[in-house]
Design an enzyme around this catalytic site. Structure first.
Site, PDB file in Angstrom:
ATOM      1  N   LYS A   1       0.821  -1.219   0.000  1.00 44.55           N
ATOM      2  CA  LYS A   1       0.000   0.000   0.000  1.00 44.55           C
ATOM      3  C   LYS A   1       0.850   1.263   0.000  1.00 44.55           C
ATOM      4  O   LYS A   1       0.467   2.263  -0.602  1.00 44.55           O
ATOM      5  CB  LYS A   1      -0.964   0.004   1.179  1.00 44.55           C
ATOM      6  CG  LYS A   1      -0.322   0.142   2.541  1.00 44.55           C
ATOM      7  CD  LYS A   1      -1.360   0.176   3.634  1.00 44.55           C
ATOM      8  CE  LYS A   1      -0.736   0.226   5.010  1.00 44.55           C
ATOM      9  NZ  LYS A   1       0.032   1.448   5.259  1.00 44.55           N
ATOM     10  N   THR A   2       2.006   1.234   0.661  1.00 38.39           N
ATOM     11  CA  THR A   2       2.876   2.420   0.692  1.00 38.39           C
ATOM     12  C   THR A   2       3.371   2.737  -0.715  1.00 38.39           C
ATOM     13  O   THR A   2       3.432   3.899  -1.118  1.00 38.39           O
ATOM     14  CB  THR A   2       4.070   2.194   1.648  1.00 38.39           C
ATOM     15  OG1 THR A   2       3.572   1.828   2.930  1.00 38.39           O
ATOM     16  CG2 THR A   2       4.906   3.452   1.763  1.00 38.39           C
TER      17      THR A   2
ATOM     18  N   ASP B   1      -3.551   7.568   4.878  1.00 31.00           N
ATOM     19  CA  ASP B   1      -3.052   6.217   5.129  1.00 31.00           C
ATOM     20  C   ASP B   1      -3.650   5.700   6.443  1.00 31.00           C
ATOM     21  O   ASP B   1      -3.994   6.489   7.330  1.00 31.00           O
ATOM     22  CB  ASP B   1      -1.520   6.267   5.215  1.00 31.00           C
ATOM     23  CG  ASP B   1      -0.891   4.880   5.191  1.00 31.00           C
ATOM     24  OD1 ASP B   1      -1.595   3.905   4.856  1.00 31.00           O
ATOM     25  OD2 ASP B   1       0.318   4.776   5.501  1.00 31.00           O
TER      26      ASP B   1
ATOM     27  N   GLN C   1      -6.855  -4.672  10.397  1.00 28.44           N
ATOM     28  CA  GLN C   1      -5.775  -4.146  11.223  1.00 28.44           C
ATOM     29  C   GLN C   1      -6.226  -2.944  12.052  1.00 28.44           C
ATOM     30  O   GLN C   1      -5.417  -2.121  12.458  1.00 28.44           O
ATOM     31  CB  GLN C   1      -4.575  -3.758  10.347  1.00 28.44           C
ATOM     32  CG  GLN C   1      -3.958  -4.961   9.631  1.00 28.44           C
ATOM     33  CD  GLN C   1      -2.692  -4.606   8.884  1.00 28.44           C
ATOM     34  OE1 GLN C   1      -1.706  -4.195   9.474  1.00 28.44           O
ATOM     35  NE2 GLN C   1      -2.704  -4.769   7.577  1.00 28.44           N
TER      36      GLN C   1
END
Length: 779
Positions: free
Chosen positions: A33-34, A225, A256
């Site tokens: 994802k980063t 994010d 998460q």
């Protein structure tokens, strides 16, 4: 730019190439994802979007720095500098400094950390003459924090009878008054706490529509994010800023979401599609981090949750080793197993210390791990312990520096006004505080006009107060022309702090001076880094802002070769080749405090999912049968989470416990005696409960007993040495699993009570019960 897009898989490419409109990227653990976020930002800039119009919000400064570095490598350092990128708190602190006057704050307002806030609340409780055992400062701060994050201001609190009744029911009927006093004292000191950075931003955007429009126009593209970790206050700010253009991209993973205890609301991500029209949903489901065994085992765990978004995480990586499960008798033995395994892995596979992480549910579990690692000479680092910036000598010098920037900062002033000692006692400070509250001025302002206010102070005390004011003002003059390093060095000497620390010649005292030197080194590095930031000059205010918003993980350079020890909450976002998840026991993990409702249990399960998916190659799950908790040895049973993993992914290093026996809490005597006239006890097999047999059954193990004849003269002494002796004698050199090598000085007692007095090479003389000691004679 095309080269970077070509490096993405199809699922990653899609959200990068969507330029306008709202979107949600549901990103499984380790799915890149980063990379998607950074390349999306670079792509927007490549498509002609001005860097000044992009806002990217993260949860750690470290994540923001890493993203900015990656973006700079694509679009160039000059353009990357113009991005508004950072944590929620750092970005909103920047906005608040620009607009502070609208809310009645100075632009140089101080940011209180939790230690400052607890201290101030403790002072308020004392002044209100309340019982500090009922109104515990940390608990009160936690309550106030939850109010602020739910946008319950002091006014809203007093307009809500239910909240007041709830506090009265918990025997804290004056909590609202403490809240009001706390807010007023912070305002008078020109200070905001961490929660205020969000609350005041909401106030700014709500009360001043022109300010909202200004920042809506500025931030035309917003990226968030870890969206699942946003609380209600953060959610409302993002909604407000993105409302005009609706070019918002949120990235997160509901599996998460583990921060409900600090206000995070999983519904923010679950309901995102309802908040915006025409939302495009993308799923990143390929895990690049972990082995197939870990990924599939984690899936079997998170599938047990009912509240979740649809996604199936998978990986093309190798299957890898199974997750190893180990049972220990005690938490001390658990620590020794972990340390020994790390030592063996390092020797066999030439691994470095920083390739291992030990994760636990609570900080208290670190002690047994630390003891074991020290005995194996394995270097380690604890994350989330006492932060460098929370050490006394560092807090002292930072308090002086805070006063240079904002002399109204009462917490900083009270901390250092008489340190090093300069004859300004507690009574004087109390009079100053009362006067400051009476005149609604800061203590520093009272000190500035000490001759005009009758506080019944003698001339000597007045002179000392004026000298202190003059000293702080002299620092302010230096601050106008010099950088943070020069000023800090000057302050540390002029105040007498260094001389005071040099009086203590103990190792601890020397370490404190070394900490000051480390601080100086950190300031120097900061100034060097600021040369790359547009418009920055390495001023004290810039450094203090950076310190106020730093976290323990942000200070990690990653250079130290040490085993990482941390709570699972801190491990989020990190990865390690080998991970030990310790303390896998009921009431510890899942926590006994988090099993009252399904939602609490599901958060604990998500926490375990996060822990397991930190491992790239190998994961260990360890638990103890007994553990010291609250000063007592408590029996434990394995965590339900171990059982919830499909057995095909597990390898048990110790036999699985199948003979679980319920330990009754009722005294059996109340039920009377059992008629045992027709029963006799068979010899028990080791590890199984005794078994009664009837007279017509032939006990196989006792067949030879019938041939024995009674012996006259009583019971003879046992022939040969006691089974507890192990053939030991005074002078023997022995090896002990925990204490190492030693020599027997004395033996005393007999049978099960026999003891040995042993002098160990490390740890000195100890007296051990031989039936437990497991000594090995080596000489």
């Amino acid at each position: 730019m095309q080269n970077y897009i070509d490096q993405l898989n199809e699922a990653q490419r899609a959200p990068v190439l969507q330029k306008d409109g709202p979107m949600i990227v549901i990103a499984g653990a380790g799915s890149g994802k980063t990379r998607v976020l950074t390349i999306r930002i670079a792509y927007l800039m490549h498509q002609g979007v001005d860097a000044f119009n992009i806002l990217s919000l993260t949860f750690t400064n470290k994540a923001a720095r890493e993203m900015k570095t990656r973006i700079a490598s694509i679009v160039g350092n000059s353009e990357a500098k113009n991005l508004w990128m950072g944590t929620f708190h750092s970005v909103f602190a920047k906005i608040l400094r620009n607009e502070a006057d609208k809310l009645g704050y100075p632009s140089n307002f101080t940011i209180y950390d939790s230690q400052d806030s607890v201290r101030l609340i403790g002072q308020i409780i004392k002044e209100m003459q309340l019982d500090k055992d009922v109104y515990k400062p940390k608990q009160v701060l936690g309550r106030i924090s939850s109010y602020k994050n739910s946008l319950i201001t002091v006014k809203a609190y007093f307009n809500n009878p239910e909240l007041q009744e709830a506090d009265a029911m918990s025997k804290k009927p004056r909590l609202g008054e403490i809240y009001q006093n706390y807010v007023e004292r912070c305002f008078k000191s020109g200070a905001m706490d961490f929660d205020d950075l969000l609350l005041k931003t909401n106030e700014l955007l709500t009360r001043f529509p022109d300010v909202l429009m200004k920042y809506q126009d500025r931030f035309r593209y917003i990226l968030v994010d870890e969206y699942q970790d946003t609380n209600h206050s953060q959610y409302l700010i993002v909604r407000a800023l993105s409302d005009r253009f609706q070019n918002i991209c949120v990235v997160g993973d509901d599996a998460q979401s583990i921060y409900a205890f600090r206000g995070a609301n999983i519904n923010n991500i679950l309901n995102f599609q309802k908040d915006y029209e025409g939302v495009n949903t993308y799923r990143l489901e390929q895990n690049y981090r972990s082995t197939r065994n870990i990924v599939e085992a984690a899936n079997t765990i998170i599938d047990k949750n009912k509240t979740k978004l649809d996604k199936v995480v998978w990986t093309a990586n190798e299957f890898g080793p199974k997750i190893k499960v180990h049972r220990s008798l005690t938490d001390g033995e658990e620590g020794r197993f972990v340390a020994s395994t790390i030592f063996e892995q390092k020797m066999q596979h030439q691994m470095s210390n920083n390739q291992f992480a030990i994760l636990y549910r609570t900080n208290a579990q670190s002690r047994a791990m630390e003891d074991a690692l020290r005995k194996k000479d394995i270097p380690y680092r604890i994350y989330g312990g006492l932060s460098f910036y929370q050490r006394k000598e560092i807090k002292d010098i930072l308090s002086y520096l805070r006063l240079v920037i904002n002399p109204k900062d009462e917490e900083a002033l009270i901390r250092v006004i008489n340190y090093p000692a300069r004859g300004i006692g507690g009574t004087t400070v109390e009079k100053l505080t009362i006067a400051a509250n009476h005149y609604r001025r800061s203590i520093f302002e009272i000190m500035e006009h000490i001759d005009k206010i009758d506080l019944k102070l003698n001339s000597t005390t007045k002179n000392k107060l004026q000298d202190f004011v003059t000293m702080i003002k002299s620092f302010q003059v230096i601050n106008e022309t010099q950088d943070a390093l020069y000023l800090t060095d000057h302050v540390s000497k002029k105040t007498g702090l260094i001389q005071e620390l040099k009086k203590d010649a103990t190792p601890e005292g020397i370490a404190r001076i070394e900490n000051i030197e480390v601080l100086m080194g950190g300031i120097k590095d900061f100034i060097e880094g600021q040369k790359e930031v547009d418009g920055a000059r390495g001023a004290l205010s810039e450094f203090m802002e950076d310190v106020a918003l730093a976290t323990d993980l942000d200070n990690d350079t990653g250079d130290d070769d040490r085993v990482a020890l941390m709570t699972i909450h801190l491990a989020k976002g990190l990865e390690f080749p080998t991970v030990f998840i310790v303390g896998m026991e009921e009431d510890l993990f899942p926590s006994a405090m988090s099993m009252n409702t399904r939602s609490e249990l599901e958060e604990e399960r998500r926490l375990f999912y996060v822990a397991l998916t930190r491992a790239e190659h190998q994961a260990y799950l360890t638990y103890a049968q007994s553990r010291y908790r609250w000063g007592k040895l408590v029996d434990s049973e394995p965590s339900r989470f171990i059982e919830e993993i499909d057995g095909q992914y597990l390898e048990y290093l110790t036999p699985v416990e199948t003979n679980y026996r319920y330990k009754p809490t009722i005294n059996a005597d109340i039920f009377g005696d059992v008629d045992k006239s027709k029963l006799r006890l068979s010899k028990p097999v080791a590890g199984t409960p005794p078994k009664y047999i009837t007279d017509n059954e032939e006990p196989k193990m006792d067949r030879n007993i019938r041939k024995l004849k009674p012996v006259s003269g009583g019971i003879p002494a046992a022939a040969g040495p006691s089974p507890y002796d192990n053939g030991l004698s005074v002078g023997n050199i022995v090896m002990h699993e925990r204490f190492g090598k030693g020599q027997i000085l004395n033996l005393e007692g007999a049978g099960a009570d026999k003891k040995a007095e042993i002098k160990f090479e490390v740890g000195g003389i100890k007296k051990l019960l031989l039936r437990f000691a497991k000594l090995q004679v080596i000489g």
